[in-house]
Scaffold this active site. Structure first.
Site: not given
Ligand code: PMP
Length: 307
Positions: A159
């Site tokens: 991320k």
């Molecule tokens: N995909 C992307 C591209 C994201 O930025 C996020 C947000 N973090 C998610 C999926 C969902 O991840 P999470 O459930 O860990 O927030």
């Protein structure tokens, strides 16, 4: 969505006033996107504010940093304490939490290795990411003409701030075309995820979501929802999905820390199912929103009290 300022932001080990949380314009991360971050939520529970899946989010932050050769100058425990301290300092009962690790000021040029690694934690009140209405009525989504970063160009497991410029292209394209959100395909044409959410399809009582290998983020809400769905008796499959699989689904929804569980009511002007939140989505939302508020005993361990 506008940010509501609060009092303090945590910067490299100390709390500073919101207005003083600044970086130099020649910080490496500002130019080259050399940062990694997390999005976490704190919910109000009967026993006070608590952070949902704090440990999992911080683990992912450290994994993202490792991928970019960034050594975080704090332990995971220290950052967990800092998150709680920042929420307490701002007197918030529920909020969004944004830890950020970035290459700071000191060196220019693509090589990041001699630039310092700075760490900040900001918190602010944040409602439903795609709008309050969206949780109940769903969103209209467009498959983007922009493909998801290929995994051998940018690792989807990380991320990283710079990687989000891919999602920015897709999000803006969808907004300018009158939709609420975008879904990105990978180079092979399979669904990956939204600009900030994982994707699920429901068909014949079976939940399907793309595998991580498709190039989506290893979402923490995705994993929770898969676990909850299995517990509720649904079959859950990780499998490649085409856009047609979504057009023909009985239901589809997004999952994410910011988006929580948001129904997708239309994709590329095809109404999905009944064109509103479906019964499976509603059932999962019910369990999810109870769990994050500490109302489900077996999920209480995922909540870290702020006090
Ligand atoms: N995909 C992307 C591209 C994201 O930025 C996020 C947000 N973090 C998610 C999926 C969902 O991840 P999470 O459930 O860990 O927030």
């Amino acid at each position: 969505m506008p940010i509501t300022p609060v009092d303090k932001i945590w910067m490299d080990g100390e709390l500073v006033d919101w207005a003083d949380a600044r970086v130099h314009v020649l910080s490496h991360g500002v130019h080259y996107g050399s940062g990694v971050f997390e999005g976490i939520r704190c919910y109000e529970t009967r026993s006070g504010p608590a952070v949902w899946h704090l440990e999992e989010h911080l683990k992912r932050l450290f994994r993202s940093a490792k991928l970019y050769h960034m050594e975080i100058p704090f332990s995971q425990e220290a950052l967990a304490d800092a998150v709680r301290e920042t929420i307490r300092a701002n007197g918030l009962t529920s909020c969004y939490i944004r830890p950020l690790v970035f290459r700071g000021y000191g060196e220019m040029g693509v090589n990041p290795l001699n630039a310092p690694v700075n760490v900040t934690i900001a918190v602010w009140p944040w409602g439903a990411y795609l709008g309050e209405q969206a949780i109940e009525h769903g969103v209209r989504v467009k498959v983007s003409s922009w493909k998801r970063n290929d995994q051998n160009s940018l690792p989807s497991a990380a991320k990283a701030t710079g990687q989000y410029i891919n999602g920015v292209l897709a999000k803006v394209e969808s907004l300018k075309a009158g939709y609420d959100e975008a879904i990105l395909l990978n180079q092979a044409g399979y669904i990956t995820d939204g600009s900030g959410e994982n994707v699920f399809a429901v068909r014949g009582g079976v939940l399907c979501t793309p595998p991580i290998s498709a190039g989506c983020l290893d979402g923490i809400t995705r994993a929770t929802v898969m676990e909850m769905a299995a517990e509720l008796g649904y079959q859950v499959r990780e499998q490649n999905l085409t856009r047609t699989d979504l057009y023909n689904a009985d239901e589809a929804f997004f999952t994410g820390t910011a988006a929580e569980i948001t129904p997708i009511r239309e994709l590329d002007d095809r109404v999905i199912g009944e064109g509103t939140r479906g019964p499976t989505t509603k059932e999962l939302q019910g369990l999810f929103f109870s769990a994050v508020k500490g109302e489900v005993e077996r999920y209480a361990a995922f909540l870290t009290p702020v006090a």
